[in-house]
Design an enzyme around this catalytic site. Structure first.
Site, mmCIF file in Angstrom:
data_model
loop_
_atom_site.group_PDB
_atom_site.id
_atom_site.type_symbol
_atom_site.label_atom_id
_atom_site.label_comp_id
_atom_site.label_asym_id
_atom_site.label_seq_id
_atom_site.Cartn_x
_atom_site.Cartn_y
_atom_site.Cartn_z
ATOM 1 N N GLY A 183 -8.632 44.506 7.027
ATOM 2 C CA GLY A 183 -8.359 43.758 5.801
ATOM 3 C C GLY A 183 -7.290 42.703 5.970
ATOM 4 N N LEU B 261 -7.669 39.635 5.091
ATOM 5 C CA LEU B 261 -8.578 38.759 5.843
ATOM 6 C C LEU B 261 -8.096 37.315 5.909
ATOM 7 C CD1 LEU B 261 -11.994 40.083 4.457
ATOM 8 C CD2 LEU B 261 -10.731 40.847 6.490
ATOM 9 N N HIS B 262 -8.395 36.679 7.038
ATOM 10 C CA HIS B 262 -8.087 35.262 7.231
ATOM 11 C C HIS B 262 -9.324 34.575 7.814
ATOM 12 C CE1 HIS B 262 -7.773 36.447 11.375
ATOM 13 N NE2 HIS B 262 -6.800 37.282 11.082
ATOM 14 N N HIS C 56 -11.277 36.300 10.622
ATOM 15 C CA HIS C 56 -12.231 37.335 10.204
ATOM 16 C C HIS C 56 -13.517 36.704 9.669
ATOM 17 C CE1 HIS C 56 -8.399 39.739 9.500
ATOM 18 N NE2 HIS C 56 -9.078 40.512 10.302
ATOM 19 N N GLY D 55 -12.921 39.970 17.528
ATOM 20 C CA GLY D 55 -12.208 38.752 17.917
ATOM 21 C C GLY D 55 -11.587 38.906 19.304
ATOM 22 N N LYS E 8 -8.851 37.601 20.058
ATOM 23 C CA LYS E 8 -7.392 37.610 19.929
ATOM 24 C C LYS E 8 -6.824 38.946 20.382
ATOM 25 C CE LYS E 8 -3.873 38.496 17.457
ATOM 26 N NZ LYS E 8 -3.613 39.390 16.364
ATOM 27 N N SER F 179 -3.652 35.851 12.427
ATOM 28 C CA SER F 179 -3.440 37.294 12.492
ATOM 29 C C SER F 179 -2.931 37.755 11.132
ATOM 30 C CB SER F 179 -2.384 37.622 13.555
ATOM 31 O OG SER F 179 -1.871 38.926 13.347
ATOM 32 N N SER F 180 -3.358 38.925 10.707
ATOM 33 C CA SER F 180 -2.888 39.442 9.410
ATOM 34 C C SER F 180 -1.371 39.594 9.420
ATOM 35 C CB SER F 180 -3.552 40.773 9.096
ATOM 36 O OG SER F 180 -4.951 40.600 9.118
#
Ligand code: PAF
Length: 310
Positions: A31, A33-34, A37, A147, A149, A185-186
């Protein structure tokens, strides 16, 4: 978009899709989210007619209670973004749906899970492998999208799926970046304004390494020193590691090979927030076609900025 909170609800829909011969793509998330995502969701939709996204802040992959506590949570906003992105089903389970009372089973991956994040965050990959296996068992996707990342996580998931014969194809997607190169990144949402500016030093370190490799540097220690130098040039950042590893095994390399996939992972603390990033290099491309293996170009200035991910 359907929202399912229990395994039974999720199963009812996913079973019906499978019975109708529809492939299912899956994007597991925690969650907050960006855009990174949402790029995973877009790719998932290209891969299968049905897309399931999970939001579950997995307690077993946090090795510090305060980190779990302050992990950003924005479920209503996330649900709106996922509906707009065209996800078919959001799986939003409570903790005891994934970890039933008396739960005592864990999935342990060695090899690529051992160094770097595995060493710095003991138990982290056991938690990731355990929850991803449970989610795969519940959703039973044909394909799952992750991802790049979290490069080591991707290597761990690929190894786990191979070793356990899990019937799912794993697709990795290039990191989505902010205008100054910071990987979405969240956790970026936790950065104070000044620290947010400083955090771009991780990307600068990776770019310095890429330039060195494209100029012909093959001594891995020299590349590590290049990244460490760049990281230490930002007084607000405290580097934890800057490494050169094989993309599949995540074992450190002495020299960069002329062909094959290499990952340069970095981790640093900026203003009390721990950030990770990496550069993925396809070595034959690096030698023959400079530019193709670059980190993805930053999104243009003014493009929408996301909040974050693990
Ligand atoms: O990358 C993440 O957000 C998490 O580690 C994952 C894969 C959803 C497992 O909790």
């Amino acid at each position: 978009m359907i929202t399912a909170r229990t395994a039974a609800e999720l199963r009812r829909h996913a079973d019906a899709w499978r019975a109708a011969g529809e492939r299912v793509a899956f994007v597991p998330t925690m969650g907050a989210l960006h855009d990174g995502h949402l790029a995973l969701v877009r790719r998932a939709r290209e891969l299968a007619p049905r897309t399931v996204v999970s939001i579950f802040v997995n307690p077993t992959q946090f090795n510090r209670a305060d980190d779990l506590e302050r992990y950003p949570r924005t479920p209503e906003r996330d649900a709106g973004l996922l509906a707009a992105a065209g996800a078919d089903l959001l799986f939003l389970p409570p903790v005891d749906e994934i970890y039933p009372p008396g739960d005592s089973t864990r999935v342990e991956v060695a090899g690529p899970a051992e160094g770097l994040e595995g060493a710095k965050r003991p138990g982290h990959f056991r938690g990731v492998a355990t929850v991803v296996t449970r989610l795969f068992n519940l959703v039973q996707p044909n394909v799952a999208v992750f991802g790049e990342k979290d490069g080591q996580q991707l290597a761990v998931v690929r190894r786990m799926v191979r070793d356990l014969h899990q019937p799912v194809e794993i697709v990795g997607l290039p990191t989505v970046r902010e205008a100054d190169g910071l990987a979405m990144s969240s956790r970026n949402a936790l950065l104070a304004e000044e620290d947010r500016r400083r955090a771009a030093v991780l990307y600068r370190a990776l770019e310095a390494a890429r330039e060195a490799v494209e100029a012909g540097e093959r001594d891995a220690d020299e590349v590590r020193r290049t990244m460490a130098r760049e990281l230490s040039s930002e007084p607000g950042a405290d580097a934890e590691y800057a490494d050169v590893v094989d993309a599949e095994s995540f074992q450190p390399l002495d020299r960069l090979p002329e062909t094959g996939r290499v990952v340069l992972p970095v981790a640093a603390w900026v203003g009390g927030v721990r950030l990770i990033d990496n550069l993925q290099l396809e070595m034959a491309e690096t030698t023959l076609e400079p530019g193709r293996s670059r980190t993805e170009d930053p999104v243009p200035a003014g493009a929408e900025r996301g909040a974050d991910d693990e």
